[in-house]
Design a protein around this motif. Structure first.
Motif, PDB file in Angstrom:
ATOM      1  N   ARG A 170     106.412 -45.040  15.473  1.00 44.28           N
ATOM      2  CA  ARG A 170     104.963 -44.893  15.343  1.00 44.28           C
ATOM      3  C   ARG A 170     104.481 -43.537  15.845  1.00 44.28           C
ATOM      4  NH1 ARG A 170     102.340 -49.159  18.483  1.00 44.28           N
ATOM      5  NH2 ARG A 170     104.383 -49.475  19.384  1.00 44.28           N
ATOM      6  N   THR A 171     105.221 -42.933  16.762  1.00 44.10           N
ATOM      7  CA  THR A 171     104.852 -41.616  17.269  1.00 44.10           C
ATOM      8  C   THR A 171     105.182 -40.517  16.264  1.00 44.10           C
ATOM      9  OG1 THR A 171     105.248 -42.383  19.527  1.00 44.10           O
ATOM     10  CG2 THR A 171     105.162 -40.005  19.178  1.00 44.10           C
ATOM     11  N   ILE A 172     106.329 -40.625  15.622  1.00 49.77           N
ATOM     12  CA  ILE A 172     106.773 -39.570  14.718  1.00 49.77           C
ATOM     13  C   ILE A 172     106.236 -39.739  13.298  1.00 49.77           C
ATOM     14  CG2 ILE A 172     108.940 -40.606  13.916  1.00 49.77           C
ATOM     15  CD1 ILE A 172     108.552 -36.987  15.022  1.00 49.77           C
ATOM     16  N   ALA A 173     105.804 -40.933  12.913  1.00 49.44           N
ATOM     17  CA  ALA A 173     105.372 -41.205  11.533  1.00 49.44           C
ATOM     18  C   ALA A 173     104.205 -40.325  11.071  1.00 49.44           C
ATOM     19  CB  ALA A 173     105.043 -42.681  11.360  1.00 49.44           C
ATOM     20  N   PRO A 174     103.143 -40.109  11.861  1.00 50.15           N
ATOM     21  CA  PRO A 174     102.070 -39.241  11.352  1.00 50.15           C
ATOM     22  C   PRO A 174     102.518 -37.805  11.091  1.00 50.15           C
ATOM     23  CG  PRO A 174     101.274 -40.557  13.176  1.00 50.15           C
ATOM     24  CD  PRO A 174     102.750 -40.766  13.112  1.00 50.15           C
ATOM     25  N   ALA A 175     103.347 -37.258  11.960  1.00 44.13           N
ATOM     26  CA  ALA A 175     103.836 -35.892  11.756  1.00 44.13           C
ATOM     27  C   ALA A 175     104.760 -35.826  10.541  1.00 44.13           C
ATOM     28  CB  ALA A 175     104.559 -35.397  13.001  1.00 44.13           C
ATOM     29  N   LEU A 176     105.630 -36.811  10.412  1.00 44.62           N
ATOM     30  CA  LEU A 176     106.540 -36.842   9.272  1.00 44.62           C
ATOM     31  C   LEU A 176     105.775 -37.033   7.964  1.00 44.62           C
ATOM     32  CD1 LEU A 176     109.482 -36.828   8.350  1.00 44.62           C
ATOM     33  CD2 LEU A 176     109.509 -39.301   8.689  1.00 44.62           C
ATOM     34  N   SER A 222     102.667 -36.122   7.383  1.00 47.39           N
ATOM     35  CA  SER A 222     101.962 -34.864   7.102  1.00 47.39           C
ATOM     36  C   SER A 222     102.901 -33.822   6.507  1.00 47.39           C
ATOM     37  CB  SER A 222     101.327 -34.319   8.368  1.00 47.39           C
ATOM     38  OG  SER A 222     100.408 -35.224   8.893  1.00 47.39           O
ATOM     39  N   LEU A 223     104.076 -33.688   7.073  1.00 52.38           N
ATOM     40  CA  LEU A 223     105.043 -32.718   6.552  1.00 52.38           C
ATOM     41  C   LEU A 223     105.485 -33.072   5.139  1.00 52.38           C
ATOM     42  CD1 LEU A 223     107.285 -31.979   9.666  1.00 52.38           C
ATOM     43  CD2 LEU A 223     105.735 -30.416   8.493  1.00 52.38           C
ATOM     44  N   MET A 224     105.704 -34.359   4.886  1.00 57.71           N
ATOM     45  CA  MET A 224     106.135 -34.773   3.555  1.00 57.71           C
ATOM     46  C   MET A 224     105.031 -34.563   2.523  1.00 57.71           C
ATOM     47  SD  MET A 224     108.413 -38.150   4.313  1.00 57.71           S
ATOM     48  CE  MET A 224     108.844 -38.436   2.612  1.00 57.71           C
ATOM     49  N   LEU A 225     103.784 -34.823   2.895  1.00 56.03           N
ATOM     50  CA  LEU A 225     102.677 -34.582   1.969  1.00 56.03           C
ATOM     51  C   LEU A 225     102.509 -33.092   1.680  1.00 56.03           C
ATOM     52  CD1 LEU A 225     100.026 -37.154   3.202  1.00 56.03           C
ATOM     53  CD2 LEU A 225     101.322 -37.215   1.066  1.00 56.03           C
ATOM     54  N   LEU A 226     102.660 -32.266   2.703  1.00 55.29           N
ATOM     55  CA  LEU A 226     102.594 -30.819   2.500  1.00 55.29           C
ATOM     56  C   LEU A 226     103.732 -30.343   1.601  1.00 55.29           C
ATOM     57  CD1 LEU A 226     101.077 -28.230   3.349  1.00 55.29           C
ATOM     58  CD2 LEU A 226     102.706 -28.038   5.229  1.00 55.29           C
ATOM     59  N   PHE A 227     104.920 -30.871   1.813  1.00 51.70           N
ATOM     60  CA  PHE A 227     106.057 -30.508   0.976  1.00 51.70           C
ATOM     61  C   PHE A 227     105.856 -30.990  -0.457  1.00 51.70           C
ATOM     62  CE2 PHE A 227     110.432 -31.313  -0.624  1.00 51.70           C
ATOM     63  CZ  PHE A 227     110.842 -29.986  -0.673  1.00 51.70           C
ATOM     64  N   SER A 228     105.229 -32.161  -0.634  1.00 51.14           N
ATOM     65  CA  SER A 228     104.990 -32.659  -1.990  1.00 51.14           C
ATOM     66  C   SER A 228     104.023 -31.743  -2.745  1.00 51.14           C
ATOM     67  CB  SER A 228     104.462 -34.091  -1.969  1.00 51.14           C
ATOM     68  OG  SER A 228     103.106 -34.145  -1.601  1.00 51.14           O
ATOM     69  N   VAL A 229     103.023 -31.210  -2.057  1.00 50.90           N
ATOM     70  CA  VAL A 229     102.107 -30.259  -2.695  1.00 50.90           C
ATOM     71  C   VAL A 229     102.841 -28.959  -3.028  1.00 50.90           C
ATOM     72  CG1 VAL A 229     100.022 -28.886  -2.339  1.00 50.90           C
ATOM     73  CG2 VAL A 229     100.054 -31.277  -1.677  1.00 50.90           C
ATOM     74  N   PHE A 230     103.735 -28.519  -2.144  1.00 51.96           N
ATOM     75  CA  PHE A 230     104.542 -27.327  -2.415  1.00 51.96           C
ATOM     76  C   PHE A 230     105.400 -27.531  -3.658  1.00 51.96           C
ATOM     77  CE2 PHE A 230     108.715 -25.291  -1.870  1.00 51.96           C
ATOM     78  CZ  PHE A 230     108.330 -23.964  -1.952  1.00 51.96           C
ATOM     79  N   VAL A 231     106.049 -28.678  -3.759  1.00 51.19           N
ATOM     80  CA  VAL A 231     106.892 -28.970  -4.928  1.00 51.19           C
ATOM     81  C   VAL A 231     106.038 -29.044  -6.186  1.00 51.19           C
ATOM     82  CG1 VAL A 231     108.343 -30.764  -5.967  1.00 51.19           C
ATOM     83  CG2 VAL A 231     108.723 -30.074  -3.608  1.00 51.19           C
ATOM     84  N   LEU A 232     104.845 -29.618  -6.077  1.00 49.85           N
ATOM     85  CA  LEU A 232     103.929 -29.680  -7.220  1.00 49.85           C
ATOM     86  C   LEU A 232     103.558 -28.284  -7.695  1.00 49.85           C
ATOM     87  CD1 LEU A 232     101.749 -31.033  -9.085  1.00 49.85           C
ATOM     88  CD2 LEU A 232     100.223 -30.865  -7.118  1.00 49.85           C
ATOM     89  N   LEU A 233     103.210 -27.397  -6.783  1.00 47.37           N
ATOM     90  CA  LEU A 233     102.722 -26.072  -7.161  1.00 47.37           C
ATOM     91  C   LEU A 233     103.818 -25.140  -7.669  1.00 47.37           C
ATOM     92  CD1 LEU A 233     100.085 -25.446  -4.363  1.00 47.37           C
ATOM     93  CD2 LEU A 233      99.712 -26.169  -6.728  1.00 47.37           C
ATOM     94  N   ARG A 234     105.042 -25.329  -7.254  1.00 49.13           N
ATOM     95  CA  ARG A 234     106.100 -24.446  -7.729  1.00 49.13           C
ATOM     96  C   ARG A 234     106.831 -25.026  -8.924  1.00 49.13           C
ATOM     97  NH1 ARG A 234     111.594 -25.846  -5.679  1.00 49.13           N
ATOM     98  NH2 ARG A 234     112.292 -23.787  -6.251  1.00 49.13           N
ATOM     99  N   GLY A 235     106.446 -26.199  -9.374  1.00 49.08           N
ATOM    100  CA  GLY A 235     107.196 -26.921 -10.384  1.00 49.08           C
ATOM    101  C   GLY A 235     107.163 -26.362 -11.784  1.00 49.08           C
ATOM    102  N   HIS A 236     106.215 -25.505 -12.111  1.00 48.01           N
ATOM    103  CA  HIS A 236     106.182 -25.030 -13.484  1.00 48.01           C
ATOM    104  C   HIS A 236     107.300 -24.032 -13.766  1.00 48.01           C
ATOM    105  CE1 HIS A 236     104.762 -23.990 -17.387  1.00 48.01           C
ATOM    106  NE2 HIS A 236     104.611 -22.732 -17.052  1.00 48.01           N
TER     107      HIS A 236
END
Length: 139
Positions: free
Chosen positions: A7-13, A15-29
Motif C-alpha cells: 500500500r505504501t509503494i502502490a501510489p508511486a508505482l 504514477s510511474l506506470m501512468l507516466l510511462f504509458s503516456v510516454f509510450v503513447l506519444l512515441r508510438g507513431h
C-alpha cells in the motif's frame, strides 16, 4: 495482498506506470508503442492501485466511468478517420496542421488523435473489466 509495504509503494508505482504509458503513447507513431500498448500499461497501473486500495478508491480516482472513457476514445478515433472524408482523401489518411503557441510551432495530426482514441478505448474497456473482476473477488 494489502500489506503495508504494498500500500505504501502502490501510489508511486501507479504514477510511474501512468507516466510511462503516456510516454509510450506519444512515441508510438515513429517507434514501437502507441495507443494500444500505452493503454495496456495504464490498465496494469490501475489494476495495481485497485489491488492495493480496493475498487471504490479506484473508481473515485478515475472520476469518469470507465465505459464513458472508452466511448470518448471511440468517438475521438472515429472522428480522426472521418476528418479525412472532409479533406477528400481516403479513410484514415493522416492530416497534419500546425499552429503557434507561445512562440513555438506545434504540429498536430489525425494520427496522434487516433492513437489517443485507441489509448482511451483500451484504458476504459479493460479497466472496466479489471474493476469488475476485482470487485467480484472482493465480494
Amino acid at each position: 495482498m494489502r500489506t503495508l509495504i504494498f500500500r505504501t509503494i502502490a501510489p508511486a508505482l501507479t504514477s510511474l506506470m501512468l507516466l510511462f504509458s503516456v510516454f509510450v503513447l506519444l512515441r508510438g507513431h515513429n517507434d514501437p508503442g502507441g495507443g494500444f500498448i500505452g493503454g495496456l500499461i495504464a490498465v496494469a497501473a490501475i489494476a495495481i492501485y485497485g489491488i492495493a486500495f480496493g475498487v471504490p478508491s479506484v473508481r473515485r480516482a478515475l472520476y469518469f466511468h470507465p465505459l464513458a472513457i472508452s466511448g470518448a476514445g471511440l468517438l475521438l478515433a472515429a472522428a480522426s478517420g472521418l476528418l479525412s472524408f472532409v479533406q477528400g482523401v481516403p479513410f484514415l489518411t493522416g492530416i497534419w496542421a500546425s499552429f503557434y503557441f507561445l512562440g513555438a510551432e506545434i504540429d498536430v495530426s489525425t494520427v496522434m488523435s487516433f492513437d489517443i482514441g485507441v489509448y482511451l478505448v483500451v484504458l476504459g474497456s479493460l479497466s472496466s473489466v479489471a474493476l469488475a473482476l476485482e470487485d467480484r473477488e472482493d465480494g
